[in-house]
Design a protein around this motif. Structure first.
Motif, PDB file in Angstrom:
ATOM      1  N   GLY A 123      48.730  48.101  52.256  1.00 46.87           N
ATOM      2  CA  GLY A 123      49.747  47.315  52.949  1.00 46.87           C
ATOM      3  C   GLY A 123      50.481  48.184  53.949  1.00 46.87           C
ATOM      4  N   LYS A 124      51.463  47.611  54.583  1.00 45.96           N
ATOM      5  CA  LYS A 124      52.230  48.364  55.572  1.00 45.96           C
ATOM      6  C   LYS A 124      53.031  49.483  54.916  1.00 45.96           C
ATOM      7  N   GLU A 125      53.649  49.196  53.776  1.00 47.06           N
ATOM      8  CA  GLU A 125      54.521  50.180  53.163  1.00 47.06           C
ATOM      9  C   GLU A 125      53.977  50.755  51.868  1.00 47.06           C
ATOM     10  N   ARG A 126      53.133  50.041  51.169  1.00 46.65           N
ATOM     11  CA  ARG A 126      52.655  50.532  49.880  1.00 46.65           C
ATOM     12  C   ARG A 126      51.231  50.089  49.618  1.00 46.65           C
ATOM     13  N   ARG A 127      50.631  50.727  48.675  1.00 51.24           N
ATOM     14  CA  ARG A 127      49.267  50.406  48.296  1.00 51.24           C
ATOM     15  C   ARG A 127      49.298  49.453  47.115  1.00 51.24           C
ATOM     16  N   GLN A 128      48.517  48.407  47.158  1.00 54.26           N
ATOM     17  CA  GLN A 128      48.487  47.426  46.080  1.00 54.26           C
ATOM     18  C   GLN A 128      47.088  47.387  45.486  1.00 54.26           C
ATOM     19  N   LEU A 129      47.049  47.236  44.186  1.00 49.00           N
ATOM     20  CA  LEU A 129      45.772  47.125  43.488  1.00 49.00           C
ATOM     21  C   LEU A 129      45.573  45.666  43.111  1.00 49.00           C
ATOM     22  N   ARG A 130      44.471  45.086  43.569  1.00 51.88           N
ATOM     23  CA  ARG A 130      44.180  43.693  43.255  1.00 51.88           C
ATOM     24  C   ARG A 130      43.181  43.646  42.112  1.00 51.88           C
ATOM     25  N   VAL A 131      43.562  43.024  41.043  1.00 49.64           N
ATOM     26  CA  VAL A 131      42.689  42.891  39.881  1.00 49.64           C
ATOM     27  C   VAL A 131      42.323  41.416  39.765  1.00 49.64           C
ATOM     28  N   ASP A 132      41.028  41.132  39.757  1.00 50.33           N
ATOM     29  CA  ASP A 132      40.601  39.736  39.684  1.00 50.33           C
ATOM     30  C   ASP A 132      40.138  39.382  38.269  1.00 50.33           C
ATOM     31  N   ALA A 133      39.668  38.163  38.101  1.00 53.72           N
ATOM     32  CA  ALA A 133      39.259  37.672  36.784  1.00 53.72           C
ATOM     33  C   ALA A 133      38.102  38.477  36.211  1.00 53.72           C
ATOM     34  N   TYR A 134      37.224  38.945  37.057  1.00 53.90           N
ATOM     35  CA  TYR A 134      36.102  39.750  36.587  1.00 53.90           C
ATOM     36  C   TYR A 134      36.591  41.049  35.943  1.00 53.90           C
ATOM     37  N   ASP A 135      37.529  41.711  36.581  1.00 51.68           N
ATOM     38  CA  ASP A 135      38.064  42.956  36.032  1.00 51.68           C
ATOM     39  C   ASP A 135      38.768  42.713  34.697  1.00 51.68           C
ATOM     40  N   LEU A 136      39.533  41.644  34.624  1.00 47.44           N
ATOM     41  CA  LEU A 136      40.226  41.319  33.375  1.00 47.44           C
ATOM     42  C   LEU A 136      39.243  40.968  32.265  1.00 47.44           C
ATOM     43  N   SER A 137      38.185  40.247  32.602  1.00 48.86           N
ATOM     44  CA  SER A 137      37.202  39.886  31.575  1.00 48.86           C
ATOM     45  C   SER A 137      36.450  41.124  31.083  1.00 48.86           C
ATOM     46  N   ARG A 138      36.211  42.083  31.974  1.00 49.61           N
ATOM     47  CA  ARG A 138      35.573  43.336  31.549  1.00 49.61           C
ATOM     48  C   ARG A 138      36.470  44.103  30.584  1.00 49.61           C
ATOM     49  N   ALA A 139      37.759  44.159  30.900  1.00 44.85           N
ATOM     50  CA  ALA A 139      38.697  44.859  30.020  1.00 44.85           C
ATOM     51  C   ALA A 139      38.814  44.137  28.675  1.00 44.85           C
ATOM     52  N   TYR A 140      38.846  42.796  28.710  1.00 42.61           N
ATOM     53  CA  TYR A 140      38.903  42.011  27.470  1.00 42.61           C
ATOM     54  C   TYR A 140      37.676  42.276  26.607  1.00 42.61           C
ATOM     55  N   HIS A 141      36.503  42.280  27.220  1.00 37.85           N
ATOM     56  CA  HIS A 141      35.275  42.541  26.476  1.00 37.85           C
ATOM     57  C   HIS A 141      35.305  43.925  25.839  1.00 37.85           C
ATOM     58  N   ALA A 142      35.708  44.938  26.603  1.00 39.44           N
ATOM     59  CA  ALA A 142      35.735  46.307  26.081  1.00 39.44           C
ATOM     60  C   ALA A 142      36.730  46.437  24.924  1.00 39.44           C
ATOM     61  N   ALA A 143      37.909  45.832  25.059  1.00 35.42           N
ATOM     62  CA  ALA A 143      38.913  45.917  24.000  1.00 35.42           C
ATOM     63  C   ALA A 143      38.469  45.180  22.738  1.00 35.42           C
ATOM     64  N   ALA A 144      37.894  44.004  22.913  1.00 32.17           N
ATOM     65  CA  ALA A 144      37.429  43.230  21.758  1.00 32.17           C
ATOM     66  C   ALA A 144      36.271  43.930  21.068  1.00 32.17           C
ATOM     67  N   MET A 145      35.375  44.541  21.845  1.00 36.33           N
ATOM     68  CA  MET A 145      34.257  45.261  21.254  1.00 36.33           C
ATOM     69  C   MET A 145      34.758  46.459  20.450  1.00 36.33           C
ATOM     70  N   PHE A 146      35.730  47.185  21.016  1.00 32.78           N
ATOM     71  CA  PHE A 146      36.275  48.327  20.294  1.00 32.78           C
ATOM     72  C   PHE A 146      36.973  47.875  19.010  1.00 32.78           C
ATOM     73  N   ALA A 147      37.717  46.762  19.059  1.00 29.24           N
ATOM     74  CA  ALA A 147      38.376  46.240  17.859  1.00 29.24           C
ATOM     75  C   ALA A 147      37.345  45.867  16.800  1.00 29.24           C
ATOM     76  N   ASP A 148      36.248  45.260  17.212  1.00 29.06           N
ATOM     77  CA  ASP A 148      35.175  44.912  16.280  1.00 29.06           C
ATOM     78  C   ASP A 148      34.597  46.170  15.633  1.00 29.06           C
ATOM     79  N   LEU A 149      34.294  47.165  16.434  1.00 34.80           N
ATOM     80  CA  LEU A 149      33.728  48.401  15.892  1.00 34.80           C
ATOM     81  C   LEU A 149      34.707  49.098  14.956  1.00 34.80           C
ATOM     82  N   ARG A 150      35.959  49.151  15.342  1.00 37.44           N
ATOM     83  CA  ARG A 150      36.956  49.847  14.530  1.00 37.44           C
ATOM     84  C   ARG A 150      37.185  49.133  13.204  1.00 37.44           C
TER      85      ARG A 150
END
Length: 129
Positions: free
Chosen positions: A25-52
């Motif tokens: 942006g003009k003054e700051r940098r913004q990180l855009r996270v879309d549904a794909y990124d969130l679903s990847r994080a959800y999958h990784a967290a749920a998989m780790f919870a299952d394994l643990r």
């Protein structure tokens, strides 16, 4: 090997959330996270919870694994290695699917993550008995 090490290796081996497009942006940098990124994080967290929760449950007497790939009493290495490899395969397939069918990739990750989340809840109930 501690379970946290496998989780870190899984996160490092899979394309990370740095795939999210950063917009300058003009003054700051913004990180855009879309549904794909969130679903990847959800999958990784749920998989780790299952394994643990599987690992915790297997440490109790009279509890055994029902997954025929792992065997009745898998070692920690076999449990986490199989889970991480399977998780990486799902993430890879989702990444390939995203090229032509981005919504299908999101829903695939949500579906597989939901199975892992259900199994984590199931494992915690079994280990509490």
């Amino acid at each position: 090997m501690p379970s946290g090490v496998f989780f870190v290796l899984f996160i490092l081996a899979c394309p990370s959330l740095s795939d999210a497009r950063a917009e300058v942006g003009k003054e700051r940098r913004q990180l855009r996270v879309d549904a794909y990124d969130l679903s990847r994080a959800y999958h990784a967290a749920a998989m780790f919870a299952d394994l643990r929760t599987t690992d915790i449950g297997l440490s109790r007497p009279g509890v055994w694994e029902r997954n025929p790939i792992l065997g009745k009493h898998p070692s920690d290495l076999r449990l986490y290695a199989t889970g991480v490899v399977g998780g990486m395969l799902v993430q890879y397939c989702a990444r390939r699917l995203r090229v032509r069918h981005p919504r299908a990739a999101v829903w695939m990750l949500v579906a597989v993550g939901s199975v892992h989340a259900y199994l984590a809840v199931h494992n915690s109930r079994v280990s509490d008995d």
